[in-house]
Scaffold this motif. Sequence first.
Motif, PDB file in Angstrom:
ATOM      1  N   GLY A  57      47.341  47.189  42.328  1.00 12.74           N
ATOM      2  CA  GLY A  57      45.914  47.403  42.120  1.00 12.74           C
ATOM      3  C   GLY A  57      45.101  46.470  42.996  1.00 12.74           C
ATOM      4  N   ILE A  58      43.863  46.865  43.257  1.00 13.67           N
ATOM      5  CA  ILE A  58      42.910  46.023  43.977  1.00 13.67           C
ATOM      6  C   ILE A  58      41.664  45.923  43.114  1.00 13.67           C
ATOM      7  CG2 ILE A  58      41.485  45.746  46.053  1.00 13.67           C
ATOM      8  CD1 ILE A  58      43.554  47.455  47.559  1.00 13.67           C
ATOM      9  N   SER A  59      41.246  44.686  42.816  1.00 13.22           N
ATOM     10  CA  SER A  59      40.099  44.495  41.934  1.00 13.22           C
ATOM     11  C   SER A  59      39.028  43.660  42.619  1.00 13.22           C
ATOM     12  CB  SER A  59      40.526  43.811  40.629  1.00 13.22           C
ATOM     13  OG  SER A  59      40.903  42.466  40.869  1.00 13.22           O
ATOM     14  N   ASP A  60      37.822  43.804  42.120  1.00 11.78           N
ATOM     15  CA  ASP A  60      36.702  42.963  42.531  1.00 11.78           C
ATOM     16  C   ASP A  60      36.823  41.647  41.767  1.00 11.78           C
ATOM     17  OD1 ASP A  60      34.186  41.669  42.659  1.00 11.78           O
ATOM     18  OD2 ASP A  60      33.182  43.561  43.088  1.00 11.78           O
ATOM     19  N   ALA A  61      37.121  40.567  42.478  1.00  9.17           N
ATOM     20  CA  ALA A  61      37.396  39.293  41.821  1.00  9.17           C
ATOM     21  C   ALA A  61      36.235  38.828  40.955  1.00  9.17           C
ATOM     22  CB  ALA A  61      37.734  38.228  42.862  1.00  9.17           C
ATOM     23  N   ALA A  62      35.021  39.013  41.437  1.00  5.95           N
ATOM     24  CA  ALA A  62      33.856  38.534  40.681  1.00  5.95           C
ATOM     25  C   ALA A  62      33.660  39.334  39.403  1.00  5.95           C
ATOM     26  CB  ALA A  62      32.606  38.614  41.546  1.00  5.95           C
ATOM     27  N   ALA A  63      33.891  40.647  39.480  1.00 11.13           N
ATOM     28  CA  ALA A  63      33.629  41.510  38.330  1.00 11.13           C
ATOM     29  C   ALA A  63      34.702  41.394  37.258  1.00 11.13           C
ATOM     30  CB  ALA A  63      33.512  42.963  38.789  1.00 11.13           C
ATOM     31  N   LEU A  64      35.963  41.209  37.660  1.00  8.43           N
ATOM     32  CA  LEU A  64      37.049  41.267  36.680  1.00  8.43           C
ATOM     33  C   LEU A  64      37.492  39.895  36.199  1.00  8.43           C
ATOM     34  CD1 LEU A  64      38.854  43.219  35.154  1.00  8.43           C
ATOM     35  CD2 LEU A  64      40.500  43.096  37.032  1.00  8.43           C
ATOM     36  N   HIS A  65      37.461  38.895  37.073  1.00  8.84           N
ATOM     37  CA  HIS A  65      38.006  37.589  36.715  1.00  8.84           C
ATOM     38  C   HIS A  65      37.013  36.454  36.935  1.00  8.84           C
ATOM     39  CE1 HIS A  65      41.888  39.383  36.088  1.00  8.84           C
ATOM     40  NE2 HIS A  65      41.966  39.822  37.328  1.00  8.84           N
ATOM     41  N   GLY A  66      35.726  36.755  36.983  1.00  4.89           N
ATOM     42  CA  GLY A  66      34.736  35.709  37.171  1.00  4.89           C
ATOM     43  C   GLY A  66      34.923  34.935  38.458  1.00  4.89           C
TER      44      GLY A  66
END
Length: 272
Positions: A57-66
Amino acid sequence: MRPRFQPGEAVWVELCTPDPAQAETFYAALLGWTVRAERLGGTTYRMCSIDGRDVAGISDAAALHGDRPRGWLTYFAVDDIAASARQAVALGGELVAPPRYLPAAGTGAAVIDPFGAAFGLYQGESRVGVQAVNSVGALCWNELDTGEPAEAVAYYRTLFGYTTQQRDDSPTARPYTVLMLADVPVAGILELDNAWPNPIPSTWVTYFAVASLDDALARVTALGGKPTVGPVDTPHGRLHLVKDPGGHTLCLIQLDTGLRPDHDSCDPAVTP
């Protein structure tokens, strides 16, 4: 037949990055991934697959993990994520993303261990983890690189119940410990130079299999990434550490033999 994944096995990998669109372009071209968008709260989660099998998976670091952590995150299977998260903290870790239910998946959390390495906990439900290992473009190994190997081994053994096996065939000539669940190899711990002050923080490194290491390294450069350490000949194949355009480290390996066992139940027919 073994269960799909045992508690303590590495079951998922996710790139946490401030520029997921850039990462999607890079990894799709490098590893041949097909990427689809899934809604996750107020953000988009990019699910990456090979031949219909979800592999990362690829996630938006700011949105998912602060915005903590960034880079490749290894998730380990647990039966009770709330209890595992409490234990991870009690042992000296920091909970940076508390357990969060992910629709059509399960419940995940992110932890930073006492030595600075980020990892995840995952209690799978409808999506139990990766649906392929060892094949081209898929996860094949997870490795903790750390200057505090003995302390790190103790932390993860207590958290996940591992036994250990020492390997003396490391091409780096540095001590290498394999974390085991019974006879199943789960992950490796590589000892880095621990001379104080240690300029290299502990980090979990994700390995992906490629058909040709030389071709993959050429693509890394053409796509804006950077080969860093290697190539290194190992008993399992030639490998090379690289950085993607966002500066996130991963390892590419042209496998001769599998680093971790294949799961007979890594089945794309299972609804994620």
